[in-house]
Motif scaffolding. Structure first.
Motif, mmCIF file in Angstrom:
data_model
loop_
_atom_site.group_PDB
_atom_site.id
_atom_site.type_symbol
_atom_site.label_atom_id
_atom_site.label_comp_id
_atom_site.label_asym_id
_atom_site.label_seq_id
_atom_site.Cartn_x
_atom_site.Cartn_y
_atom_site.Cartn_z
ATOM 1 N N LEU A 33 0.830 -1.206 0.000
ATOM 2 C CA LEU A 33 0.000 0.000 0.000
ATOM 3 C C LEU A 33 0.860 1.249 0.000
ATOM 4 O O LEU A 33 0.532 2.249 -0.643
ATOM 5 C CB LEU A 33 -0.945 0.000 1.214
ATOM 6 N N TYR A 34 1.988 1.197 0.730
ATOM 7 C CA TYR A 34 2.893 2.351 0.711
ATOM 8 C C TYR A 34 3.365 2.619 -0.719
ATOM 9 O O TYR A 34 3.307 3.750 -1.207
ATOM 10 C CB TYR A 34 4.090 2.120 1.637
ATOM 11 N N MET A 35 3.809 1.563 -1.394
ATOM 12 C CA MET A 35 4.293 1.749 -2.769
ATOM 13 C C MET A 35 3.193 2.247 -3.695
ATOM 14 O O MET A 35 3.408 3.123 -4.533
ATOM 15 C CB MET A 35 4.861 0.437 -3.313
ATOM 16 N N VAL A 36 2.002 1.681 -3.539
ATOM 17 C CA VAL A 36 0.888 2.062 -4.406
ATOM 18 C C VAL A 36 0.631 3.565 -4.315
ATOM 19 O O VAL A 36 0.472 4.239 -5.330
ATOM 20 C CB VAL A 36 -0.389 1.277 -4.022
ATOM 21 N N PHE A 37 0.610 4.080 -3.096
ATOM 22 C CA PHE A 37 0.166 5.465 -2.951
ATOM 23 C C PHE A 37 1.301 6.476 -2.883
ATOM 24 O O PHE A 37 1.109 7.662 -3.123
ATOM 25 C CB PHE A 37 -0.736 5.599 -1.722
ATOM 26 N N PHE A 38 2.516 6.032 -2.525
ATOM 27 C CA PHE A 38 3.583 7.012 -2.349
ATOM 28 C C PHE A 38 4.795 6.764 -3.237
ATOM 29 O O PHE A 38 5.646 7.619 -3.349
ATOM 30 C CB PHE A 38 4.024 7.042 -0.881
ATOM 31 N N ALA A 39 4.898 5.603 -3.834
ATOM 32 C CA ALA A 39 6.142 5.322 -4.553
ATOM 33 C C ALA A 39 5.896 4.671 -5.908
ATOM 34 O O ALA A 39 6.703 3.883 -6.377
ATOM 35 C CB ALA A 39 7.043 4.425 -3.701
ATOM 36 N N SER A 40 4.751 4.985 -6.526
ATOM 37 C CA SER A 40 4.539 4.461 -7.879
ATOM 38 C C SER A 40 4.046 5.590 -8.778
ATOM 39 O O SER A 40 3.293 6.457 -8.346
ATOM 40 C CB SER A 40 3.542 3.301 -7.859
ATOM 41 N N PRO A 41 4.483 5.573 -10.032
ATOM 42 C CA PRO A 41 4.153 6.684 -10.932
ATOM 43 C C PRO A 41 2.757 6.528 -11.547
ATOM 44 O O PRO A 41 2.187 5.440 -11.552
ATOM 45 C CB PRO A 41 5.216 6.546 -12.021
ATOM 46 N N ASP A 42 2.236 7.638 -12.045
ATOM 47 C CA ASP A 42 1.001 7.576 -12.832
ATOM 48 C C ASP A 42 1.304 6.902 -14.168
ATOM 49 O O ASP A 42 2.427 6.932 -14.646
ATOM 50 C CB ASP A 42 0.479 8.999 -13.107
ATOM 51 N N ASP A 43 0.277 6.300 -14.753
ATOM 52 C CA ASP A 43 0.442 5.654 -16.056
ATOM 53 C C ASP A 43 0.413 6.692 -17.167
ATOM 54 O O ASP A 43 -0.241 7.733 -17.042
ATOM 55 C CB ASP A 43 -0.667 4.622 -16.253
ATOM 56 N N TYR A 44 1.112 6.398 -18.277
ATOM 57 C CA TYR A 44 1.191 7.380 -19.367
ATOM 58 C C TYR A 44 -0.149 7.592 -20.044
ATOM 59 O O TYR A 44 -0.380 8.631 -20.659
ATOM 60 C CB TYR A 44 2.246 6.965 -20.389
ATOM 61 N N GLN A 45 -1.038 6.588 -19.982
ATOM 62 C CA GLN A 45 -2.355 6.738 -20.597
ATOM 63 C C GLN A 45 -3.439 6.956 -19.548
ATOM 64 O O GLN A 45 -4.345 7.742 -19.729
ATOM 65 C CB GLN A 45 -2.722 5.481 -21.396
#
Lengths: 240, 66, 174
Positions: A33-45
């Motif tokens: 959950l930490y990675m999902v909300f704080f350490a992952s980028p938005d998708d290009y599409q």
């Protein structure tokens, strides 16, 4: 195999495993959950909605894994009369049903902004809905038949018949034109998810898997205890 | 902070997705745990009433399934 | 009861379960093949041209929004674009809100009817996204490096796959 068939030994083994599994669940879920909300980028599409993938894909994967556990246990109950198989199959059903429901709801919440619709009757979505009904029907059948031996047999057959749906779900996106996109993770030639997005996904899959086995062991234990309670009560009735 | 919760305008879809998922998993865990504890307590009570049959936590393997 | 008879019965049950599943699998495969027309969610432009679907009949048309084909008609409310599968293209008119993912080169599924002049009058447009996930910077870097093979290859229309749809952004393990 039959070393773990003895219910008392199964309970001892699962009591040994459970604290570890619970710790793994909590650690992976927190990290995921930490990675999902704080350490992952938005998708290009898809922008931020890609975050729904990190709960949708693991839930859908567990929905199918849960049914596979149920089907394998049902087969070993029918063929080898494995003494724990019925309990394992029965315990897996509500967990699989919960994951199926989660996959459907999160998919809908993802589809609305990206596809422009909450729901379509394409092959993938429809076959997953059928999976949910199979789970619910299986659980209802256990309740409906009074004689436990007959119930176990009928339920095992239902679980095995319903298993044909699992490959249909998996390959529906390849066999037919669907609105749902093809597989990203489990496909030939490696995943089509960027590593920065793959890690939170893998952590969430691990967390859900550990959770599945925690609840599975709890529920198998509950069923074994219930069986013993009934046996004790019968014995008491016989005494009086 | 606000931009974090807005999630690029998709917060209304993302937050409910996580709330529903984690909520369902928590309810299922709680229900499974409670039923196991209830069973364990009832079993202890029955075994205490009937000490003659107590066999050190050994679960009977006979007939009855489910 | 001798041990061998027990294992013989187990083997018989195994054959029954395996055989039962095999028969069931074949039956389901036959049914699904027979029902293919109903299970397919949309037709590609090539299928539409070749099937000669009756005018006025509702169906779904899916494919990629052709690059450079999108424009707003002078009435200000009708979106006009072409849906292509690389081989054939169909002109589409649509009045309404387009989904967020709608863009040229991206997959769409539309529902509506074909006009006699072969313009597809859509009443619903859904966006189809592909199976590739990556950060924006990575997508731009790929485009810059020339290793980009086009968006929206999640759409597989009919037999002929568009050349540009062959591309796959694959991230091996790590």
């Amino acid at each position: 195999m039959h070393k773990f068939a003895n219910p008392a030994r199964f309970i001892r083994l699962s009591d040994l495993l459970l604290p570890w599994l619970m710790a793994v669940t909590v650690i992976l879920l927190t990290g995921g959950l930490y990675m999902v909300f704080f350490a992952s980028p938005d998708d290009y599409q898809q922008g931020a909605t890609v975050r729904i993938m990190y709960v949708h894909v693991p839930a859908a994967y567990m929905a199918m894994l849960g049914y596979s556990v149920m089907a394998v246990a049902s087969a070993s109950s029918l063929i080898w009369k494995h003494p724990l198989a019925d309990q394992i199959a029965r315990a897996a059903a509500p967990i699989g049903a919960a994951f199926t429901l989660i996959a459907l709801i999160t998919g809908s919440l993802w589809g609305r902004p990206m596809w422009g619709t909450w729901w379509v009757w394409d092959a993938r979505l429809t076959s997953v809905l059928i999976l949910l009904f199979l789970y619910l029907g299986y659980m209802a059948l256990w309740e409906a038949i009074e004689d436990p031996i007959k119930a176990a047999k009928a339920c095992a057959i239902l679980a095995l018949v319903g298993f044909v749906n699992v490959p249909i779900i998996k390959f529906s996106v390849d066999w037919w034109n669907t609105l749902h996109q093809p597989a990203s993770l489990f496909k030939m030639g490696g995943s089509s998810i960027h590593p920065e997005m793959l890690w939170p996904l893998l952590l969430m899959i691990g967390a859900f898997k550990a959770y599945f086995f925690v609840i599975l062991l709890w529920r198998v234990k509950t069923l074994l205890i219930g069986r013993k309670i009934r046996a004790l009560r019968m014995a008491q009735l016989g005494d009086n | 902070m606000e931009t974090f919760f807005a999630m690029g305008g998709y917060g209304v879809y993302i937050w409910p997705a996580y709330a529903v998922s984690l909520g369902l998993l928590l309810v299922l865990a709680w229900q499974s745990w409670r039923r196991m504890r209830q069973g364990q307590r009832l079993l202890e009570k029955l075994e205490a009433q009937n000490p003659r049959r107590r066999r050190g936590g050994h679960v009977t393997t006979s007939g009855d399934v489910g | 009861m001798s041990l061998s008879s027990v294992s013989a019965r187990k083997r018989r049950r195994l054959y029954m379960v395996v055989g039962g599943l095999a028969v069931l699998g074949v039956a389901v495969a036959l049914v699904l093949t027979a029902l293919e027309e109903n299970i397919v969610f949309f037709y590609g432009p090539s299928e539409v041209k070749e099937k000669q679907l009756p005018m006025g009949q509702r169906f779904r048309l899916g494919g990629l929004v052709e690059d450079g084909s999108y424009k707003m008609l002078p009435d200000g409310i009708t979106h006009a674009f072409a849906i292509t599968d690389g081989a054939e293209a169909v002109q589409v008119y649509y009045k309404g809100l387009l989904p967020d993912l709608f863009r040229e080169g991206q997959g769409v599924v539309t529902e509506g009817t074909l006009r006699p002049d072969e313009v597809f009058m859509a009443t619903e447009v859904l966006a189809k996204h592909d199976e590739n996930y990556m950060p924006k910077e990575v997508a731009e870097a790929l485009k810059k490096a020339g290793t980009w093979q086009g968006d929206g290859h999640g759409v597989s229309g009919s037999g002929d796959t568009p050349e540009k749809g062959e591309g796959e952004a694959v991230f091996k393990g790590q």
